[in-house]
Structure formats: structure tokens, C-alpha cells
Design a protein around this motif. Structure first.
Motif, PDB file in Angstrom:
ATOM      1  N   VAL A 222     -28.047   1.741  29.710  1.00  0.00           N
ATOM      2  CA  VAL A 222     -29.491   1.575  29.494  1.00  0.00           C
ATOM      3  C   VAL A 222     -30.030   2.744  28.682  1.00  0.00           C
ATOM      4  O   VAL A 222     -30.812   2.565  27.741  1.00  0.00           O
ATOM      5  N   TYR A 223     -29.593   3.950  29.007  1.00  0.00           N
ATOM      6  CA  TYR A 223     -30.020   5.144  28.276  1.00  0.00           C
ATOM      7  C   TYR A 223     -29.597   5.042  26.806  1.00  0.00           C
ATOM      8  O   TYR A 223     -30.392   5.309  25.907  1.00  0.00           O
ATOM      9  N   GLU A 224     -28.354   4.673  26.569  1.00  0.00           N
ATOM     10  CA  GLU A 224     -27.842   4.556  25.198  1.00  0.00           C
ATOM     11  C   GLU A 224     -28.610   3.496  24.416  1.00  0.00           C
ATOM     12  O   GLU A 224     -28.941   3.674  23.245  1.00  0.00           O
TER      13      GLU A 224
ATOM     14  N   ARG B 173     -31.910   4.928  23.484  1.00  0.00           N
ATOM     15  CA  ARG B 173     -31.741   5.906  22.403  1.00  0.00           C
ATOM     16  C   ARG B 173     -31.610   5.204  21.060  1.00  0.00           C
ATOM     17  O   ARG B 173     -32.218   5.609  20.062  1.00  0.00           O
ATOM     18  N   LEU B 174     -30.846   4.115  21.025  1.00  0.00           N
ATOM     19  CA  LEU B 174     -30.689   3.348  19.789  1.00  0.00           C
ATOM     20  C   LEU B 174     -32.009   2.698  19.364  1.00  0.00           C
ATOM     21  O   LEU B 174     -32.328   2.652  18.169  1.00  0.00           O
ATOM     22  N   ALA B 175     -32.789   2.204  20.330  1.00  0.00           N
ATOM     23  CA  ALA B 175     -34.084   1.593  20.015  1.00  0.00           C
ATOM     24  C   ALA B 175     -35.027   2.626  19.395  1.00  0.00           C
ATOM     25  O   ALA B 175     -35.737   2.333  18.425  1.00  0.00           O
TER      26      ALA B 175
ATOM     27  N   ARG C 159     -36.154   4.958  12.005  1.00  0.00           N
ATOM     28  CA  ARG C 159     -35.668   4.481  10.706  1.00  0.00           C
ATOM     29  C   ARG C 159     -36.662   3.524  10.070  1.00  0.00           C
ATOM     30  O   ARG C 159     -36.877   3.548   8.859  1.00  0.00           O
ATOM     31  N   GLY C 160     -37.275   2.657  10.852  1.00  0.00           N
ATOM     32  CA  GLY C 160     -38.279   1.719  10.345  1.00  0.00           C
ATOM     33  C   GLY C 160     -39.474   2.454   9.748  1.00  0.00           C
ATOM     34  O   GLY C 160     -39.968   2.090   8.673  1.00  0.00           O
ATOM     35  N   ARG C 161     -39.947   3.490  10.440  1.00  0.00           N
ATOM     36  CA  ARG C 161     -41.062   4.299   9.911  1.00  0.00           C
ATOM     37  C   ARG C 161     -40.663   4.969   8.607  1.00  0.00           C
ATOM     38  O   ARG C 161     -41.435   4.989   7.650  1.00  0.00           O
ATOM     39  N   LYS C 162     -39.457   5.525   8.590  1.00  0.00           N
ATOM     40  CA  LYS C 162     -38.973   6.213   7.388  1.00  0.00           C
ATOM     41  C   LYS C 162     -38.864   5.227   6.222  1.00  0.00           C
ATOM     42  O   LYS C 162     -39.239   5.551   5.087  1.00  0.00           O
ATOM     43  N   LYS C 163     -38.370   4.007   6.487  1.00  0.00           N
ATOM     44  CA  LYS C 163     -38.268   2.986   5.444  1.00  0.00           C
ATOM     45  C   LYS C 163     -39.642   2.639   4.887  1.00  0.00           C
ATOM     46  O   LYS C 163     -39.825   2.507   3.674  1.00  0.00           O
ATOM     47  N   ARG C 164     -40.640   2.476   5.780  1.00  0.00           N
ATOM     48  CA  ARG C 164     -41.999   2.163   5.327  1.00  0.00           C
ATOM     49  C   ARG C 164     -42.562   3.294   4.465  1.00  0.00           C
ATOM     50  O   ARG C 164     -43.172   3.045   3.422  1.00  0.00           O
ATOM     51  N   GLU C 165     -42.350   4.540   4.886  1.00  0.00           N
ATOM     52  CA  GLU C 165     -42.833   5.682   4.103  1.00  0.00           C
ATOM     53  C   GLU C 165     -42.190   5.703   2.718  1.00  0.00           C
ATOM     54  O   GLU C 165     -42.859   5.938   1.715  1.00  0.00           O
TER      55      GLU C 165
END
Length: 154
Positions: A123-125, A128-130, A136-142
Motif C-alpha cells: 500500500v505504501y509503495e 508513493r507511485l501515485a 510528473r503530471g504537473r511537470k508535464k503540464r508546466e
């Protein structure tokens, strides 16, 4: 022939770090004393498990290869023997598996640290991936905004 004595001392001196730079410098003395918490967690896990002390001792002996008797279990859980009878650290994993309770390990860790079961680790892993995917989604939008030069609607 005379023996030649070589002086290997090059005058090196070990430098000491100031105590304020150590990661434990801000912790008060005795703040990591976990003995009572571990003993209490062990008693609680043993009660919740419904297993007999004899079964736990036998299974602990089998899993660790050490000779553990019911008297060891009694000494580890007796409130009157808290100061002199500690549960060895290398038995915590086996006790957690036998009793199906990670609480003993959690009690041994300082506040803020986690001891996870395999299911809890999954569950922790996953979490962490989520979080990584969101970043990554924010970085892609930027980056897309920079590529488009602010022409988002065109």
C-alpha cells in the motif's frame, strides 16, 4: 642484522564533530527508551492473537533456531521483570509473523518511523507511485505551457 623500525604515524588526528551537527543532538536523554513500549505491545499482541505462550515459544524456537521456552515468554511479558528481561531485537520479526501483529516492531521504532507488514508495504509503495505520477503530471503540464509559450487556448 638489525631490524628496521618504520614509523607509520603520519601525525593524523581524528577531528571531532560538534554535538550540534549530529542528527540526535536535539533529542532529550532517554527519549528513545522503548523497553516498556515493546513489552506492552508484546503483551497486547499475545492477548489479541489467542495463541498460547507455549505455542509461541515453540514456533519462535523453530523459526529462529534458538531454544526459547515458555519461561522466556513469561519473563518478557512480566511487568516485574521489565528492567532485566528484554526481548532480543532479532526475535521481533519472528514474533510479528507468529502473532500476526507488527505492533511490537512499531513500538521499538522511534516516533515517525514505520514498520510495515508486506501488505502495508505494498500500500505504501502504491501511494508513493501515485504521488510520483502526480508530480510528473504537473511537470508535464508546466513543460507543455513553456513549449506552447502560453498559447494554451490557441
Amino acid at each position: 642484522m638489525a631490524k628496521c623500525v618504520r614509523n607509520l604515524d603520519k601525525g593524523l588526528v581524528q577531528l571531532t564533530l560538534p554535538l550540534t551537527s549530529l542528527p540526535t543532538a536535539g533529542l532529550p536523554a532517554g527519549s528513545l527508551r522503548r523497553r516498556d513500549a515493546v513489552q506492552e505491545a508484546f503483551r497486547a499482541a499475545l492477548d489479541r492473537s489467542g495463541l498460547t505462550r507455549e505455542y509461541v515459544a515453540n514456533e519462535l524456537s523453530r523459526l529462529t533456531g534458538d531454544s526459547i521456552s515458555i519461561h522466556h515468554i513469561n519473563n518478557w511479558t512480566a511487568e516485574s521483570k521489565a528492567a532485566e528481561r528484554r526481548i532480543p531485537l532479532d526475535y521481533l520479526a519472528a514474533l510479528g509473523l507468529i502473532l500476526g501483529d507488527a505492533g511490537i516492531l512499531q513500538a521499538a521504532l522511534p516516533a515517525g518511523w514505520l514498520g510495515l507488514t508486506p501488505e502495508g508495504a505494498a500500500v505504501y509503495e502504491y501511494g508513493r507511485l501515485a504521488v510520483e505520477e502526480r508530480r510528473r503530471g504537473r511537470k508535464k503540464r508546466e513543460l507543455l505551457e513553456r513549449i506552447n509559450g502560453g498559447r494554451e487556448g490557441s
